[in-house]
Write an enzyme that holds these catalytic residues in place. Structure first.
Site, PDB file in Angstrom:
ATOM      1  N   GLU A 119      68.324  42.814  33.877  1.00  0.00           N
ATOM      2  CA  GLU A 119      68.005  42.137  35.196  1.00  0.00           C
ATOM      3  C   GLU A 119      66.530  42.580  35.733  1.00  0.00           C
ATOM      4  OE1 GLU A 119      71.354  43.953  37.483  1.00  0.00           O
ATOM      5  OE2 GLU A 119      72.591  42.184  36.868  1.00  0.00           O
ATOM      6  N   ASP A 129      81.058  42.083  34.563  1.00  0.00           N
ATOM      7  CA  ASP A 129      80.410  43.015  36.006  1.00  0.00           C
ATOM      8  C   ASP A 129      81.390  43.547  36.781  1.00  0.00           C
ATOM      9  OD1 ASP A 129      78.606  44.641  36.820  1.00  0.00           O
ATOM     10  OD2 ASP A 129      77.538  42.769  37.989  1.00  0.00           O
ATOM     11  N   GLU A 151      82.072  47.380  44.552  1.00  0.00           N
ATOM     12  CA  GLU A 151      81.300  46.164  44.679  1.00  0.00           C
ATOM     13  C   GLU A 151      81.966  44.667  44.708  1.00  0.00           C
ATOM     14  OE1 GLU A 151      78.038  45.919  41.696  1.00  0.00           O
ATOM     15  OE2 GLU A 151      77.599  44.054  42.306  1.00  0.00           O
TER      16      GLU A 151
HETATM   17  C1  GCU Z   1      75.505  44.517  39.000  1.00  0.00           C
HETATM   18  C2  GCU Z   1      75.120  44.999  40.199  1.00  0.00           C
HETATM   19  C3  GCU Z   1      73.656  45.495  40.401  1.00  0.00           C
HETATM   20  C4  GCU Z   1      73.331  46.691  39.519  1.00  0.00           C
HETATM   21  C5  GCU Z   1      73.905  45.986  38.031  1.00  0.00           C
HETATM   22  C6  GCU Z   1      73.820  47.309  36.937  1.00  0.00           C
HETATM   23  O1  GCU Z   1      74.620  43.498  38.510  1.00  0.00           O
HETATM   24  O2  GCU Z   1      75.428  43.988  41.100  1.00  0.00           O
HETATM   25  O3  GCU Z   1      73.429  45.650  41.886  1.00  0.00           O
HETATM   26  O4  GCU Z   1      72.169  47.082  39.203  1.00  0.00           O
HETATM   27  O5  GCU Z   1      75.182  45.791  38.007  1.00  0.00           O
HETATM   28  O6  GCU Z   1      74.826  47.659  36.520  1.00  0.00           O
HETATM   29  O7  GCU Z   1      72.806  47.807  36.581  1.00  0.00           O
END
Ligand code: GCU
Length: 647
Positions: free
Chosen positions: A271, A350, A378
């Site tokens: 990400e 996730d 979440e």
């Molecule tokens: C999810 C979450 C993010 C987080 C990511 C992770 O995608 O929405 O906020 O950073 O997990 O586990 O790194």
């Protein structure tokens, strides 16, 4: 010198350690033997409890003996009772601390009858909470990423908060449920947070000092690009000598400040976070470089396996996000250093309300694995909804060994903030407590853990039956009114709260349900789909491969089926969607009524907070029901066979 018990700031909820919980110990004659810092912690606990409830520290005729025979790091203890004397023995202070809290959990039962000496030892050596806390408020994610309990306990507006008495109280709560490590900052490491590793390590050292008396080792999330952003180097290539030297030096300085520092948590090539791919290196190269820097000091790197393409083209139906962790990491099995632990999310996507267990957990026999759970809700109601995750986690933890392979460690993303109830929703405390206890004993009965939490938190005379009823089925209730049959998501993009059936359908994140007029679900079979089902070992690969054997609750995760497909339950998929959504809302109404009936029987502030959150849960559950049911009615044209209102 006994260590004083932390004083809770005014208005902060004692959670599962109310004063009353210490009455059975505090009213007795207690003998403490042994020395070392954690023995002093136990000493302080006993002194405080006795001062309050009339017992005494006594050499003669003790009713409770707490003895550390040495000062090693073992966490095991032995508990027994003979001739009117309860005895806890451990080979060091850590074990004694856990033994002491075990006696507190047992309450009066620890002082009744006889008890054969019984050894307790944690199944996994590391039981860690990852705080996704930012030091500086992030413009989108705020102080705590995916945090639903206010600000951070550790940081505020770019600085350490310095409220170390509260941090101590937090450490005490964690020790009392068995957690022994805390990572104090977000895995997404922004610039301010990056500096904790170097010039701001003193702030981390203060937190570590507050947590240490409770047996908790502190860890830090670090950015893979640290040699560039902090060290001024031109590269972060893990095979470059100057990079290795930089990490070795930085790590040595961390250990000067925090001699028992636990290690690093790393989110790399995930990400948007930097990682070894930029240099054509593997994740084993990256992890091993950090493991090498930590090894001389006894530290560990937790390297996250959450690596996938988040810039997917939704038109490309061959790419499957669920496959990603396995595809990236299984070829690297056996290539990680002994002090590099691969931290794997429990499911392939996730933290959805229902996912299969990640096939990675069974497929890397030569790599140390940590399973990562998410206590912060979440995707499970964001601590506005009651959703006790114990049964889900228990299923995950039992699946690993069943699939022929366990895991070494357990991690959860923390659900705690500076909220007076710690977790926003007072009943979300049960998730934190359950995580700690399951990390200690993954095969424990989650229902028994729930009852233990209820007993401690609400007292021996609390409304145990009602509380159990409200919490026990709450995860399945949540599942019923949200995304059906394992298909996942359908949440509002960005913040992930509330329904949006197509919210992620045409997005780059790889999170699709593929509903059309004929059917719904993702074909992940080997024969006709993405091949994800084939990542499992026998018998799971075969079980998931065909809609006929795939468990109902995961059907749409593995298969695209017509709305008329008949489930094992005997219902069609479309009727299942309608029914469960009506049932889910009805279950929220019923739980809410039970809670309302407890007015006067639970502490007023807690009652009011939960009652208020139930209003929101019910509103949101109805929204989910009506959006999901209407969406599928409109797509399929199939009416609800019971004629209920679908819009
Ligand atoms: C999810 C979450 C993010 C987080 C990511 C992770 O995608 O929405 O906020 O950073 O997990 O586990 O790194």
């Amino acid at each position: 010198m006994p260590l004083p018990v932390p004083v809770l700031p005014d208005g902060v909820d004692p959670a599962w350690l109310p004063e009353e919980a210490f009455r059975p110990v505090g009213g007795r004659r207690v003998l403490i033997r042994g020395s070392g810092p954690l023995v002093e912690t136990v000493h302080g606990e006993v002194a405080e409890a006795c001062a309050r409830f009339g017992g005494a520290l006594a050499e003669d005729d003790p009713e409770l003996v707490l003895e550390a025979t040495g000062d090693d790091g073992s966490e095991a203890f032995t508990l027994g009772r003979r001739d009117g004397r309860t005895t806890v023995t451990a080979s060091g202070g850590r074990g004694l601390l856990y033994g002491f809290f075990h006696v507190v959990r047992l309450g009066e039962a620890a002082f009744q009858g006889e008890r054969r000496a019984e050894e307790h030892r944690p199944a996994s050596a590391l039981r860690m909470l990852d705080h996704w806390d930012n030091v500086a408020v992030h413009p989108v994610m705020g102080q705590v990423e995916r945090g639903y309990a206010g600000g951070s306990l550790f940081w505020a507006d770019g600085r350490a908060r310095g409220e170390l008495e509260r941090v101590r109280a937090y450490g005490r709560l964690l020790a009392a449920c068995g957690i022994n490590a805390v990572a104090v900052n977000n895995v997404n490491v922004h610039e301010t947070e990056a500096r904790l590793l170097t010039d701001r390590i003193g702030e981390v050292a203060d937190i570590a000092a507050a947590l240490r008396p409770y047996g908790i080792r502190t860890q830090l999330s670090v950015t893979f690009a640290a040699p560039i952003v902090l060290g001024g180097l031109e590269t972060a290539d893990p095979l470059d000598d100057s990079v290795r030297r930089w990490w070795a030096g930085a790590t040595a300085r961390v250990y000067e400040a925090i001699p028992d520092f636990g290690g690093y948590v790393v989110k790399a090539d995930s990400e948007g976070q930097p990682g070894p791919f930029a240099y054509g290196r593997t994740h084993a190269d990256g992890a091993n470089m950090l493991a090498g820097a930590l090894a001389p000091h006894g530290g560990t790197v937790h390297w996250r396996a959450f690596v996938y393409d988040h810039r997917q083209d939704w038109r490309d139906r061959t790419t499957d996000r669920a496959r990603a962790a396995y595809d990236h990491f299984v070829p690297l099995d056996g290539r990680f250093a002994p002090n590099a632990v691969l931290q794997v999310k429990h499911g392939p996507m996730d933290f959805q309300v229902r996912e299969p267990v990640s096939p990675l957990i069974g497929a890397m026999p030569h790599t140390a694995l940590a399973v990562e759970l998410q206590a912060t809700q979440e995707y499970t109601g964001q601590q506005r909804h009651v959703c006790w995750l114990g049964p889900m986690w228990s299923e995950v933890l039992r699946f690993g060994p069943a699939a022929g392979r366990g895991f070494e460690e357990l991690v959860a993303v923390s659900n705690v903030g500076d909220d007076p109830f710690w977790t926003g929703h007072p009943l979300a405390q049960a998730n934190l407590y359950t995580f700690g206890r399951l990390a200690w004993r993954p095969d424990a009965d989650p229902g028994a853990i729930l009852d233990e939490w209820i007993g401690l938190t609400f007292g021996a005379d609390g409304p145990a039956k009602e509380l159990h009823a409200v919490l026990d089925g709450s995860w399945r209730t949540y599942e019923k009114y949200t995304a059906p049959l394992g298909v996942g998501f359908m949440v509002q993009p960005g913040h992930h709260y509330g329904p949006s059936v197509d919210g992620y359908e045409y997005s780059p994140w790889g999170t699709y349900h593929f509903a059309d007029r004929d059917g719904v679900g993702v074909d992940r079979s080997s024969a006709t789909g993405t091949g994800y089902a084939g990542q499992y070992a026998t018998p799971w690969a075969e079980t998931y491969e065909s809609p006929g054997t795939c468990p109902d609750e995961l059907l749409l995760f593995f298969h695209h089926v017509p709305y008329g497909h008949v489930l094992k339950s005997g219902r069609t998929v479309i009727q299942h969607i309608y029914d469960t959504h009506f049932e889910g809302v009805a279950e929220v109404e019923a739980a809410m009524a039970v809670w309302a009936s407890l007015k006067g029987r639970v502490e007023p502030a807690r009652h009011a907070r939960v009652a208020e959150r139930y209003e929101e849960q019910l509103r949101c559950a109805r929204e989910w029901r009506d959006q999901v049911n209407s969406y599928f009615f409109r797509k399929s044209g199939v009416p609800d066979e019971r004629g209920r209102t679908v819009y």
